[in-house]
Design a protein around this motif. Sequence first.
Motif, PDB file in Angstrom:
ATOM      1  N   ASP A  75       0.450  -4.028   8.653  1.00  0.00           N
ATOM      2  CA  ASP A  75       0.560  -2.935   9.623  1.00  0.00           C
ATOM      3  C   ASP A  75      -0.257  -3.212  10.884  1.00  0.00           C
ATOM      4  O   ASP A  75      -0.573  -2.307  11.640  1.00  0.00           O
ATOM      5  N   ALA A 124      -1.139  -0.083  -6.459  1.00  0.00           N
ATOM      6  CA  ALA A 124      -1.915  -0.309  -5.234  1.00  0.00           C
ATOM      7  C   ALA A 124      -3.404  -0.290  -5.574  1.00  0.00           C
ATOM      8  O   ALA A 124      -4.073   0.735  -5.461  1.00  0.00           O
ATOM      9  N   LEU A 125      -3.918  -1.435  -6.004  1.00  0.00           N
ATOM     10  CA  LEU A 125      -5.318  -1.530  -6.452  1.00  0.00           C
ATOM     11  C   LEU A 125      -6.218  -2.157  -5.395  1.00  0.00           C
ATOM     12  O   LEU A 125      -7.248  -2.731  -5.714  1.00  0.00           O
ATOM     13  N   ALA A 167      -4.149  -7.148  -3.813  1.00  0.00           N
ATOM     14  CA  ALA A 167      -2.852  -7.536  -3.233  1.00  0.00           C
ATOM     15  C   ALA A 167      -2.858  -9.028  -2.884  1.00  0.00           C
ATOM     16  O   ALA A 167      -1.902  -9.748  -3.191  1.00  0.00           O
ATOM     17  N   LYS A 227       9.260  -0.362  -2.591  1.00  0.00           N
ATOM     18  CA  LYS A 227       9.457  -0.567  -1.147  1.00  0.00           C
ATOM     19  C   LYS A 227      10.579  -1.578  -0.882  1.00  0.00           C
ATOM     20  O   LYS A 227      10.432  -2.529  -0.125  1.00  0.00           O
ATOM     21  N   THR A 278      -0.504   6.365   2.705  1.00  0.00           N
ATOM     22  CA  THR A 278      -0.856   7.784   2.534  1.00  0.00           C
ATOM     23  C   THR A 278      -1.002   8.518   3.865  1.00  0.00           C
ATOM     24  O   THR A 278      -0.541   9.651   4.007  1.00  0.00           O
ATOM     25  N   ARG A 279      -1.617   7.844   4.829  1.00  0.00           N
ATOM     26  CA  ARG A 279      -1.936   8.543   6.084  1.00  0.00           C
ATOM     27  C   ARG A 279      -0.700   8.889   6.900  1.00  0.00           C
ATOM     28  O   ARG A 279      -0.787   9.601   7.878  1.00  0.00           O
ATOM     29  N   GLN A 285       2.869  -6.354  -6.267  1.00  0.00           N
ATOM     30  CA  GLN A 285       1.656  -5.701  -6.736  1.00  0.00           C
ATOM     31  C   GLN A 285       2.143  -4.421  -7.427  1.00  0.00           C
ATOM     32  O   GLN A 285       2.702  -3.535  -6.765  1.00  0.00           O
ATOM     33  N   LEU A 318      -6.683  -4.083  -1.218  1.00  0.00           N
ATOM     34  CA  LEU A 318      -6.272  -5.254  -0.442  1.00  0.00           C
ATOM     35  C   LEU A 318      -6.609  -6.554  -1.172  1.00  0.00           C
ATOM     36  O   LEU A 318      -5.803  -7.496  -1.201  1.00  0.00           O
ATOM     37  N   LEU A 371      -2.408  -8.578   7.774  1.00  0.00           N
ATOM     38  CA  LEU A 371      -2.114  -7.223   7.302  1.00  0.00           C
ATOM     39  C   LEU A 371      -0.768  -6.768   7.852  1.00  0.00           C
ATOM     40  O   LEU A 371      -0.456  -6.979   9.027  1.00  0.00           O
ATOM     41  N   GLY A 409       0.827  -1.220   0.000  1.00  0.00           N
ATOM     42  CA  GLY A 409       0.000   0.000   0.000  1.00  0.00           C
ATOM     43  C   GLY A 409       0.854   1.259   0.000  1.00  0.00           C
ATOM     44  O   GLY A 409       2.073   1.217   0.168  1.00  0.00           O
ATOM     45  N   LEU A 410       0.174   2.378  -0.178  1.00  0.00           N
ATOM     46  CA  LEU A 410       0.885   3.657  -0.331  1.00  0.00           C
ATOM     47  C   LEU A 410       1.233   4.307   1.004  1.00  0.00           C
ATOM     48  O   LEU A 410       2.064   5.215   1.048  1.00  0.00           O
TER      49      LEU A 410
END
Length: 268
Positions: A127, A102-103, A108, A57, A12-13, A99, A105, A125, A9-10
């Motif tokens: 995280d 990032a399309l 992925a 990554k 983003t947060r 992946q 979960l 997951l 994933g990106l």
Amino acid sequence: MKAVIPAAGLGTRFLPATKAVPKEMLLVCDRPAIQYVVEEGLASDADEVVIVNARTKQAIEDHFAPDPDLVALLRERGKDAYADEVERVGNLPVSFVYQDEALGLGHAVLCAADKTGADPFYVLLGDVLVPDNEMLPAMQKVSDQHGGASVIAVMPVADEEVDRFGVIAGIEVEPGVWKVNGLVEKPPAEEAPTNLAVFGRYLLTPRIMELLREVKPGVGGEIQLTDALDALLQEEEMYALVVSPKDGFDTGTRESWLATNNALAAKG
Ligand code: UTP
């Protein structure tokens, strides 16, 4: 049996912190978050962890790659305990699939289909941390008791927070175990069938991979795992194991990352 860790994933947060450092590599107490997750996967009956990574990554791969030069240097300098730990982490049975965009979960998870093959598999997951490693064996036990059905972990959340999560509908068949008959994304509190939110651990039958291939992209072009789980529910039984907030920790937002550090530091 494989343990699949989506980590592409990106983040983003967490930007800009996650511009150069993947979210899953952010330190939680003394190790990167994803190291807890990999060790949890390997403490279960899975024989290999498959990380779904993004090409950008690379740090995740570097962390789990052998580094004989560093190990030799540490040994030369008498730092054997560090050398041992670097060696151990570099030799864990971890493989990578990619992946490319990032399309979502669901997408992925589908990227790991060649690795999981015809067997059931875990999804963890990247995280979300379960430091005592006891959740996957408990989920496997529920699956065994119900003919090899899929099992998802769910955590009770406050009624006023239910609209931030995906929650299950179903009936409790024994204390702490529910037979799932529906999944509802972010319901308003008054419409929520339960306050049991889907938490980041899944034990899934291989049929989910075929269903993921058929799921239509939803919001933002993302392929949602929830949509494939909904489709799976039409065909197979699914159970949910209720887990305690003291056993599982999210690190996906600044607030939850900080709270997780504090909770694990206090545990010692
Ligand atoms: P999150 O939604 O928490 O992570 O996904 P994110 O997408 O990186 O974070 P934001 O929303 O942009 O802030 C949970 C896990 O699934 C992985 C993430 O890397 C994370 O470990 N994931 C998510 C993927 O591998 N691919 C995706 O397309 C989406």
